[in-house]
Motif scaffolding. Sequence first.
Motif, PDB file in Angstrom:
ATOM      1  N   ALA A 100       6.854  10.874  24.211  1.00 36.31           N
ATOM      2  CA  ALA A 100       5.993  11.903  24.804  1.00 36.31           C
ATOM      3  C   ALA A 100       6.002  13.181  23.960  1.00 36.31           C
ATOM      4  CB  ALA A 100       6.437  12.208  26.233  1.00 36.31           C
ATOM      5  N   VAL A 101       7.167  13.592  23.510  1.00 31.28           N
ATOM      6  CA  VAL A 101       7.274  14.783  22.665  1.00 31.28           C
ATOM      7  C   VAL A 101       6.557  14.546  21.340  1.00 31.28           C
ATOM      8  CG1 VAL A 101       8.896  16.187  21.305  1.00 31.28           C
ATOM      9  CG2 VAL A 101       9.400  15.673  23.700  1.00 31.28           C
ATOM     10  N   SER A 104       2.785  14.551  21.728  1.00 31.54           N
ATOM     11  CA  SER A 104       2.300  15.921  21.908  1.00 31.54           C
ATOM     12  C   SER A 104       2.163  16.622  20.565  1.00 31.54           C
ATOM     13  CB  SER A 104       3.263  16.688  22.822  1.00 31.54           C
ATOM     14  OG  SER A 104       2.861  18.021  22.952  1.00 31.54           O
ATOM     15  N   ARG A 105       3.115  16.408  19.679  1.00 33.32           N
ATOM     16  CA  ARG A 105       3.058  17.022  18.349  1.00 33.32           C
ATOM     17  C   ARG A 105       1.897  16.460  17.534  1.00 33.32           C
ATOM     18  NH1 ARG A 105       9.281  17.751  16.342  1.00 33.32           N
ATOM     19  NH2 ARG A 105       9.883  19.164  18.006  1.00 33.32           N
ATOM     20  N   PHE A 107      -0.811  15.148  18.758  1.00 33.51           N
ATOM     21  CA  PHE A 107      -2.022  15.657  19.419  1.00 33.51           C
ATOM     22  C   PHE A 107      -2.347  17.075  18.935  1.00 33.51           C
ATOM     23  CE2 PHE A 107      -3.418  18.300  23.077  1.00 33.51           C
ATOM     24  CZ  PHE A 107      -4.731  17.884  23.131  1.00 33.51           C
ATOM     25  N   LYS A 108      -1.338  17.932  18.854  1.00 30.76           N
ATOM     26  CA  LYS A 108      -1.557  19.310  18.391  1.00 30.76           C
ATOM     27  C   LYS A 108      -1.998  19.343  16.932  1.00 30.76           C
ATOM     28  CE  LYS A 108       1.687  21.386  21.622  1.00 30.76           C
ATOM     29  NZ  LYS A 108       3.042  21.901  21.805  1.00 30.76           N
ATOM     30  N   TYR A 114      -4.458  13.710  24.461  1.00 31.03           N
ATOM     31  CA  TYR A 114      -3.022  13.461  24.529  1.00 31.03           C
ATOM     32  C   TYR A 114      -2.763  12.009  24.897  1.00 31.03           C
ATOM     33  CZ  TYR A 114       1.718  13.169  26.267  1.00 31.03           C
ATOM     34  OH  TYR A 114       3.002  12.766  26.478  1.00 31.03           O
ATOM     35  N   GLU A 115      -3.508  11.480  25.853  1.00 32.91           N
ATOM     36  CA  GLU A 115      -3.314  10.094  26.289  1.00 32.91           C
ATOM     37  C   GLU A 115      -3.517   9.121  25.135  1.00 32.91           C
ATOM     38  OE1 GLU A 115      -5.243  12.351  27.887  1.00 32.91           O
ATOM     39  OE2 GLU A 115      -3.881  12.736  29.561  1.00 32.91           O
ATOM     40  N   ARG A 117      -3.171   9.819  21.919  1.00 36.16           N
ATOM     41  CA  ARG A 117      -2.067  10.000  20.968  1.00 36.16           C
ATOM     42  C   ARG A 117      -0.777   9.363  21.482  1.00 36.16           C
ATOM     43  NH1 ARG A 117      -4.987  10.170  16.739  1.00 36.16           N
ATOM     44  NH2 ARG A 117      -6.327  11.991  16.623  1.00 36.16           N
ATOM     45  N   LEU A 118      -0.550   9.430  22.804  1.00 43.68           N
ATOM     46  CA  LEU A 118       0.641   8.803  23.372  1.00 43.68           C
ATOM     47  C   LEU A 118       0.565   7.286  23.208  1.00 43.68           C
ATOM     48  CD1 LEU A 118       3.315   9.024  24.880  1.00 43.68           C
ATOM     49  CD2 LEU A 118       2.019   9.028  27.031  1.00 43.68           C
ATOM     50  N   SER A 153      13.538  17.685  19.903  1.00 40.83           N
ATOM     51  CA  SER A 153      12.674  17.983  21.055  1.00 40.83           C
ATOM     52  C   SER A 153      12.547  19.466  21.369  1.00 40.83           C
ATOM     53  CB  SER A 153      13.182  17.257  22.300  1.00 40.83           C
ATOM     54  OG  SER A 153      13.216  15.876  22.078  1.00 40.83           O
TER      55      SER A 153
END
Length: 173
Positions: A100-101, A104-105, A107-108, A114-115, A117-118, A153
């Motif tokens: 998840a972390v 998020s990175r 995605f940014k 985000y979904e 990218r996850l 993290s």
Amino acid sequence: MRIAISGKSGCGNTTVSTLVSQSLEYPLINFTFRNLAAEKHMDFWDFCKLAEESDEYDKELDRRQVEMAMAETDCVLGSRLAIWMLKEADLKVYLTASSAVRASRVFKREGGSYEQRLEQTRMRDKNDTARYQRIYGIDNSDTAFADLVIDVSELKPEEIANLIIDEVKQRLA
């Protein structure tokens, strides 16, 4: 001193390796699937799918990285398998974070959703782990091989780099 820095996608391998390299004034070796995809004029994700079908791309990448690192007395090698492939590394560092972390990175950095990218992060982890096990017998989740394991993290890239630099200085003292 040869420093090998590994971790799964989104852990900050490239950023941290660059910071360590710059601070220590060591050459940076960070030749990745993104570089190979660019060399072959391919979309990164399409290249990753191609690499799932043939081990030649992993072997080429890993061979070239080790050759580059061995041509240097001092260097920072940042790659998924650096700590396993560069047996001559004086310091082996593994960066870790949850999917998840890491998603998020990514995605940014790359956008999308985000979904998405996850899901990509989880799929890439699954595919990479299976490939590394099949090709080399390496479990890229086993951090016991590393000299230093850093959970990234809650840390900024500069903080991570400083932890590695401090370890290098202790070893050189």
